[in-house]
Design a protein around this motif. Structure first.
Motif, PDB file in Angstrom:
ATOM      1  N   THR A   1      18.367  10.542  40.211  1.00 11.78           N
ATOM      2  CA  THR A   1      17.304   9.772  39.552  1.00 11.78           C
ATOM      3  C   THR A   1      16.389   9.110  40.570  1.00 11.78           C
ATOM      4  O   THR A   1      15.168   9.151  40.457  1.00 11.78           O
ATOM      5  CB  THR A   1      17.931   8.683  38.658  1.00 11.78           C
TER       6      THR A   1
ATOM      7  N   TYR B   1      12.652  11.057  40.313  1.00 12.08           N
ATOM      8  CA  TYR B   1      11.707  10.483  39.354  1.00 12.08           C
ATOM      9  C   TYR B   1      10.946   9.323  39.959  1.00 12.08           C
ATOM     10  O   TYR B   1      11.440   8.624  40.830  1.00 12.08           O
ATOM     11  CB  TYR B   1      12.454  10.037  38.082  1.00 12.08           C
ATOM     12  N   ARG B   2       9.740   9.156  39.464  1.00 13.93           N
ATOM     13  CA  ARG B   2       8.934   8.014  39.863  1.00 13.93           C
ATOM     14  C   ARG B   2       8.986   6.989  38.761  1.00 13.93           C
ATOM     15  O   ARG B   2       8.851   7.309  37.601  1.00 13.93           O
ATOM     16  CB  ARG B   2       7.471   8.438  40.010  1.00 13.93           C
ATOM     17  N   PHE B   3       9.209   5.763  39.122  1.00 14.31           N
ATOM     18  CA  PHE B   3       9.134   4.695  38.123  1.00 14.31           C
ATOM     19  C   PHE B   3       8.863   3.394  38.864  1.00 14.31           C
ATOM     20  O   PHE B   3       9.120   3.279  40.064  1.00 14.31           O
ATOM     21  CB  PHE B   3      10.421   4.607  37.297  1.00 14.31           C
TER      22      PHE B   3
ATOM     23  N   LYS C   1      10.962   1.281  42.020  1.00 17.62           N
ATOM     24  CA  LYS C   1      11.910   2.228  42.599  1.00 17.62           C
ATOM     25  C   LYS C   1      12.400   1.766  43.970  1.00 17.62           C
ATOM     26  O   LYS C   1      13.588   1.867  44.285  1.00 17.62           O
ATOM     27  CB  LYS C   1      11.230   3.590  42.710  1.00 17.62           C
TER      28      LYS C   1
END
Lengths: 332, 279
Positions: free
Chosen positions: B86, B90-92, B95
């Protein structure tokens, strides 16, 4: 090869953690006290300042070390040069005698070597919601009990002795094993020391913590949510103090150390103990403070139960009653 | 996968000296204490050693320790890999902070971990109070031990898997996609084979760490012999009650077991990565 073995033996010695005196160069006017944890407040705040004031031989430096009684004893034996030992139980003092660190008869003075007393009591929640009055109440289903592990805590040894004192004295070993197993089945946590047990209790864990009366009184002074219950039968805790002959002679601190031990049983010293929840050993102070302390119906001294040597073997040997009680609980 | 190391170019004498120094260092730092423990454990011969191990309290503590360590390790292997994936893929928002958080369990003194867990999950804690009203207790039982171990061993698998995932070509993954492989197939045939050695390394570290953990567990476990006492707490009790032989016997057992598992994991890992490269 022998040197290697010796080095290995040294490297694996337990309890090298004693605090070596930082000011040991100025010995002669520096007294080092090796005490058990629970005495930290009474010594640090009252007895040591009081002693410094009363000592006629000039200004005194005092260094203090506090550890669990057993750990403190081991530190002293493995080379921590304390001048005075103040310990939880006489069996630890006997280890110092056996190690030839104490060569005089230490069971003298007004308390016959003892400087303070206490009882094993219950600490319960305010209002005693579970109605815990005596040891059999601690065996009821759903009662959660806290007592430290006797392998790491001197206090726990007093506690466990108190649990089965009535049974041992009146009904024999099997009865003692029965009540030990029944109480032990309700023990939900065994902490390393009595003080940790009380902290656990303050976290809201458990219905009753078994502990020293003085520790309980100290907690009561700052925590209004607890109550002290003296069970119908319990054990009289007696705490010894003595000069360590080998170390005081090596360091030239004998006079100072002996004066300190004498001060512990002086009127001032005894009153300081009382203010911190301990019971005194000197009859005069005992008479004037009696009204402050409740009395159990039956109070046993460790001598009544055969002395520490016998109690230690019966209860705390590897296959003693306490270990057997645990195995009985586990096999249910 | 990686370029051959240039260390081979050191002159023979220098390489020899370096090797000797490294070996001496390991010997002094790691081996000597282990020898000392072994000497102590066998002070009264093999019979004394076995008698100490055969005590019901010692056996129960070892059994509990191994079971909890095993459970925690399996959990870490799965959840740690997912977390690593994760964080990499993924970018969030936040992070970077999350990434930094992962290592924190290493930085907190384990005693503090135990203390905080008791504060949180104890009957007067925020979570503990809610759990208690639902009849769930996570304190003074095996669940408490697992909780503490999960916290202190969490970073191992994540940090072992992460660099491998970073190296793994994103295009390889996408190629599998375009060739019509589903999610599951991409995972099984492309990602898993590459990260498995990392999972094994992380799992091995997590397992051996869990075997010896003391500080966080002692505050939350209950420490009742035969029930909730783990090996490290048992050893501490033996040291404190002057039973050095008992303490060293159980310690030696833990050491040998940890050594065995680490060796096993290393062999397994070497085999797997060779297999993967050959394929």
């Amino acid at each position: 090869m022998r040197a290697v073995t010796a080095l290995l033996a040294l490297a694996t010695l337990p309890g090298l953690g004693g605090c070596g005196g930082a000011g040991s160069k100025t010995r002669g006017k520096t007294l080092t006290i090796a005490a058990y944890t629970v005495t930290r407040e009474v010594l640090g705040r009252e007895i040591i300042p009081g002693f410094k004031q009363s000592f006629a031989g000039g200004p005194v430096q005092v260094e203090e070390s506090y550890e669990a009684s057993g750990a403190q004893t081991r530190s002293l034996i493995s080379g921590f040069e304390g001048d005075v030992a103040l310990l939880s139980m006489s069996s630890d003092m006997e280890k110092l005698v056996k190690a030839k660190l104490i060569t005089h008869d230490w069971k003298t003075g007004p308390g016959k070597g003892m400087v303070s007393r206490s009882l094993v009591v219950f600490v319960v929640r305010k209002g005693n919601p579970k109605g815990l009055r005596d040891w059999p109440d601690l065996t009821r289903p759903g009662v959660e009990v806290l007592t430290p592990n006797p392998e790491t805590s001197g206090g726990a040894r007093w506690n466990i002795t108190a649990i089965c004192a009535d049974a041992l004295k009146q009904r024999g070993l099997e009865a003692a094993l029965q009540i030990l197993a029944a109480v032990r089945a309700n023990v939900i946590k065994m902490d390393k020391s009595g003080r940790e047990s009380m902290t656990t209790f303050e976290f809201g864990i458990g219905d009753v913590a078994i502990t020293y009366e003085n520790e309980a009184r100290a907690r009561l002074a700052r925590d209004a949510d607890i109550e002290i219950v003296i069970p119908r039968s319990t054990v009289l805790i007696e705490n010894p103090a003595a000069v360590l002959d080998v170390y005081v002679d090596r360091n030239g601190t004998r006079a100072l150390a002996e004066a300190f031990v004498t001060y512990l049983t002086s009127d001032d010293g005894q009153r300081a103990f009382v203010r911190h929840g301990f019971r005194p050993v000197v009859p005069k102070i005992e008479a004037e403070s009696r009204a402050q302390f409740g009395q159990p119906e039956r109070l046993y001294t460790i001598q009544d139960l055969g002395g520490w040597k016998s109690v230690g073997q019966t209860l705390f040997d590897k296959d003693g009653l306490w270990a057997q009680a645990g195995r009985r609980v586990a096999s249910r | 996968m990686s370029a051959r190391t240039p260390a081979r170019r050191l002159p023979p004498s220098g390489a020899l000296g370096l090797r000797a120094a490294a070996l001496a260092y390991i010997g002094l730092l790691v081996l000597l204490p282990i020898i000392a423990i072994s000497v102590r454990a066998f002070e009264d011969g093999p019979r004394g050693f076995l008698a100490e191990l055969a005590r019901p309290e010692a056996l129960a503590a070892l059994r509990l320790t191994f079971l909890c360590a095993l459970g925690v390790t399996l959990f870490n292997a799965v959840v740690g890999s997912i977390v690593a994936y994760t964080v990499i893929r993924y970018r969030f928002p936040g992070k970077a902070i999350l990434n930094a958080l992962i290592d924190l369990p290493f930085a907190i003194p384990t005693v503090v971990v135990g203390f905080i867990l008791v504060l949180l999950y104890g009957p007067r804690g925020i979570i503990g109070a809610i759990l208690k009203s639902n009849g769930i207790v996570l304190l003074n039982n095996q669940a408490g031990i697992i909780l503490a171990l999960l916290f202190v061993t969490f970073p191992f698998v994540v940090r072992a898997v992460q660099p491998i995932l970073e190296e793994l070509d994103r295009e390889e993954e996408q190629a599998a996609w375009t060739l019509g492989a589903g999610h599951w197939e991409t995972l099984r045939r492309v990602i898993l084979p590459v990260i498995t050695p990392g999972i094994i390394t992380g799992a091995a570290l997590s397992f051996t760490r869990a075997l010896g953990e003391f500080g966080s567990v002692v505050l939350i476990a209950g420490n009742i012999p035969l029930k909730t006492e783990v090996a490290a707490v048992y050893v501490y009790g033996q040291v404190e009650s002057d039973n050095v032989r008992g303490a060293t016997a159980v310690s030696l057992f833990l050491l040998v077991a940890a050594f065995g598992f680490l060796t096993l994991f290393t062999l397994l890992q070497a085999r797997l990565s060779r297999h993967h490269h050959a394929a």
